[in-house]
Scaffold this motif. Structure first.
Motif, mmCIF file in Angstrom:
data_model
loop_
_atom_site.group_PDB
_atom_site.id
_atom_site.type_symbol
_atom_site.label_atom_id
_atom_site.label_comp_id
_atom_site.label_asym_id
_atom_site.label_seq_id
_atom_site.Cartn_x
_atom_site.Cartn_y
_atom_site.Cartn_z
ATOM 1 N N THR A 133 0.857 -1.193 0.000
ATOM 2 C CA THR A 133 0.000 0.000 0.000
ATOM 3 C C THR A 133 0.888 1.237 0.000
ATOM 4 O OG1 THR A 133 -1.588 -1.230 1.356
ATOM 5 C CG2 THR A 133 -1.908 1.154 1.178
ATOM 6 N N ARG A 134 0.533 2.236 -0.813
ATOM 7 C CA ARG A 134 1.333 3.461 -0.885
ATOM 8 C C ARG A 134 0.720 4.533 0.029
ATOM 9 N NH1 ARG A 134 3.137 4.237 -7.259
ATOM 10 N NH2 ARG A 134 4.433 2.346 -7.357
ATOM 11 N N PHE A 135 1.513 4.981 0.988
ATOM 12 C CA PHE A 135 1.048 5.995 1.933
ATOM 13 C C PHE A 135 1.707 7.339 1.634
ATOM 14 C CE2 PHE A 135 0.528 1.980 4.310
ATOM 15 C CZ PHE A 135 -0.833 2.070 4.575
ATOM 16 N N TYR A 136 0.865 8.355 1.480
ATOM 17 C CA TYR A 136 1.312 9.714 1.175
ATOM 18 C C TYR A 136 1.064 10.578 2.404
ATOM 19 C CZ TYR A 136 1.200 8.283 -3.766
ATOM 20 O OH TYR A 136 1.407 7.639 -4.973
ATOM 21 N N LEU A 137 2.120 11.159 2.955
ATOM 22 C CA LEU A 137 1.995 11.978 4.152
ATOM 23 C C LEU A 137 1.893 13.447 3.770
ATOM 24 C CD1 LEU A 137 2.107 12.159 7.283
ATOM 25 C CD2 LEU A 137 4.578 12.526 7.038
ATOM 26 N N PHE A 138 0.753 14.056 4.070
ATOM 27 C CA PHE A 138 0.543 15.491 3.873
ATOM 28 C C PHE A 138 0.791 16.162 5.229
ATOM 29 C CE2 PHE A 138 -1.766 13.378 0.542
ATOM 30 C CZ PHE A 138 -1.653 14.213 -0.564
ATOM 31 N N GLN A 139 1.997 16.689 5.387
ATOM 32 C CA GLN A 139 2.429 17.188 6.686
ATOM 33 C C GLN A 139 2.325 18.701 6.762
ATOM 34 O OE1 GLN A 139 3.638 15.646 9.666
ATOM 35 N NE2 GLN A 139 3.451 17.779 10.336
ATOM 36 N N GLY A 140 1.492 19.191 7.704
ATOM 37 C CA GLY A 140 1.442 20.626 7.973
ATOM 38 C C GLY A 140 2.812 21.107 8.415
ATOM 39 N N LEU A 141 3.320 22.169 7.791
ATOM 40 C CA LEU A 141 4.697 22.608 8.025
ATOM 41 C C LEU A 141 4.970 22.891 9.501
ATOM 42 C CD1 LEU A 141 5.467 25.025 5.058
ATOM 43 C CD2 LEU A 141 6.666 22.900 5.623
ATOM 44 N N PRO A 142 5.896 22.143 10.104
ATOM 45 C CA PRO A 142 6.321 22.434 11.474
ATOM 46 C C PRO A 142 7.664 23.167 11.439
ATOM 47 C CG PRO A 142 7.029 20.239 10.896
ATOM 48 C CD PRO A 142 6.446 20.862 9.633
ATOM 49 N N LYS A 143 8.233 23.392 12.595
ATOM 50 C CA LYS A 143 9.569 23.972 12.656
ATOM 51 C C LYS A 143 10.569 23.034 11.983
ATOM 52 C CE LYS A 143 8.650 26.498 16.936
ATOM 53 N NZ LYS A 143 8.953 26.632 18.374
ATOM 54 N N SER A 144 11.655 23.611 11.485
ATOM 55 C CA SER A 144 12.596 22.898 10.622
ATOM 56 C C SER A 144 13.092 21.582 11.194
ATOM 57 C CB SER A 144 13.786 23.798 10.299
ATOM 58 O OG SER A 144 14.693 23.130 9.458
ATOM 59 N N GLU A 145 13.545 21.604 12.464
ATOM 60 C CA GLU A 145 14.118 20.384 13.033
ATOM 61 C C GLU A 145 13.058 19.291 13.191
ATOM 62 O OE1 GLU A 145 12.917 23.012 16.515
ATOM 63 O OE2 GLU A 145 13.925 23.274 14.578
ATOM 64 N N LYS A 146 11.810 19.688 13.412
ATOM 65 C CA LYS A 146 10.736 18.702 13.509
ATOM 66 C C LYS A 146 10.454 18.070 12.152
ATOM 67 C CE LYS A 146 8.392 20.757 17.499
ATOM 68 N NZ LYS A 146 7.127 21.306 18.030
ATOM 69 N N MET A 147 10.483 18.875 11.086
ATOM 70 C CA MET A 147 10.244 18.344 9.746
ATOM 71 C C MET A 147 11.314 17.334 9.371
ATOM 72 S SD MET A 147 8.015 18.481 7.372
ATOM 73 C CE MET A 147 7.778 18.077 5.642
ATOM 74 N N GLU A 148 12.553 17.618 9.727
ATOM 75 C CA GLU A 148 13.637 16.685 9.423
ATOM 76 C C GLU A 148 13.429 15.352 10.143
ATOM 77 O OE1 GLU A 148 17.411 18.536 10.098
ATOM 78 O OE2 GLU A 148 17.044 20.137 8.626
ATOM 79 N N LEU A 149 13.010 15.421 11.411
ATOM 80 C CA LEU A 149 12.727 14.197 12.163
ATOM 81 C C LEU A 149 11.572 13.429 11.527
ATOM 82 C CD1 LEU A 149 13.054 12.436 14.777
ATOM 83 C CD2 LEU A 149 11.293 13.893 15.792
#
Length: 246
Positions: free
Chosen positions: A76-92
Motif C-alpha cells: 500500500t502506498r502511503f502519502y503523508l501530507f504534513q502541515g509545516l512544522p519547525k525545521s528540526e521537527k520536519m527533518e525528524l
C-alpha cells in the motif's frame, strides 16, 4: 551490508557503474575492496546484490550477482501530507516516516503553521529534506527513495489527493475509536492512501470542514493529544503493522 541508490540508466546487463559523490564514500570513507558485496537499488523497487569489481579515477565498477524486487516496500502506498512544522521537527518527521515505509511526503502550508517559507528558502529546504529522505532510505534498506514534494497550499494538497483510494485525517477533536478501526480496516494492498497531519497549532476549523466536504475521513488516535511530529509516526506505525506482508 552497505546500501546505495543509482539511476536505472546506470544498470547495464550484469554491471553497474557508480559515479559522483558515492565514489569517494565507497572508496575512501568505507574503504571497500574489490570482491566485497554491496546492495544497490535503482529507485524503482529493484534490488541488486552486487560485488565490487574495481575502481577507476571517477567510477566504481560493480558486478551484479542477483536481481530481486525489493522486499522492504509496502504493498500500500502511503502519502503523508504534513502541515509545516519547525525545521528540526520536519527533518525528524521525514527521517522516521521514511523508515516506517511512507511512499511520498508533501509539506503543506496550513493556516496555523508557525513556519512560513519564502521562495528563496523553499528550494534549499526541499533539497535538504530530499537528502534526509535518501539517507533514511539507505539506512532502512528501502527499495525507493520517497520523494519530498514542493510545498503545497491546503487546497492544492486536497486536489493532489483527489484520485486516492482513501484519505484520512487524524484530528484531536474527533471521537469514535470503533469508527476509526473500521475505517483503517478498509485499507487494502494496492491502495493509495493519503494522511493529513496538522502543524503545531493543529487544523483550523475551516480546514476540517473543507476536508470532510472533499471526502477526507477524520479519525482519532486516542484520548491523548499528540504533537505534530508524533501523530504521523503513530498512524504510520499502525498502518505499517497492518499492511506488512510476510
Amino acid at each position: 551490508m552497505h546500501h546505495f541508490f543509482v539511476e536505472p540508466s546506470m544498470v547495464n546487463d550484469n554491471r553497474i557503474t557508480i559515479k559522483g559523490t558515492d565514489v569517494n564514500h565507497i572508496k575512501n570513507v568505507l574503504r571497500m575492496k574489490p570482491g566485497e558485496e554491496i546492495l544497490i537499488s535503482d529507485g524503482t523497487g529493484k534490488d541488486y546484490l552486487c560485488e565490487i569489481e574495481g575502481y577507476t579515477e571517477e567510477c566504481v565498477e560493480i558486478l551484479i550477482k542477483e536481481e530481486n524486487f525489493a522486499r522492504t516496500e509496502l504493498d500500500t502506498r502511503f502519502y503523508l501530507f504534513q502541515g509545516l512544522p519547525k525545521s528540526e521537527k520536519m527533518e525528524l518527521i521525514i527521517q522516521k516516516t521514511v523508515e516506517l515505509g511512507v511512499y511520498e511526503i508533501i509539506p503543506v502550508n496550513m493556516k496555523r503553521c508557525i513556519v512560513k517559507l519564502d521562495d528563496k528558502k523553499k528550494d534549499s529546504k526541499i533539497k535538504r529534506w530530499q537528502a534526509i529522505s535518501e539517507s533514511a532510505a539507505k539506512q532502512s534498506k528501502r527499495g525507493i527513495i520517497p520523494k519530498v514534494q514542493d510545498v503545497m497550499s491546503f487546497n492544492e494538497a486536497m486536489k493532489y489527493a483527489e484520485d486516492f483510494d482513501m484519505v484520512i485525517m487524524p484530528y484531536e477533536n474527533h471521537k469514535g475509536m470503533k469508527e476509526t478501526k473500521e475505517i483503517l480496516s478498509e485499507i487494502k494492498p494496492g491502495m493509495k492512501v493519503g494522511i493529513f497531519i496538522g502543524p503545531e497549532g493543529g487544523f483550523d476549523d475551516g480546514e476540517v470542514e473543507k476536508a470532510i466536504e472533499n471526502g477526507i475521513k477524520p479519525i482519532t488516535l486516542g484520548k491523548r493529544i499528540l504533537r505534530t511530529e508524533t501523530a504521523g509516526l503513530a498512524i504510520l506505525s499502525i498502518l505499517m503493522f497492518m499492511c506488512e506482508s510476510d
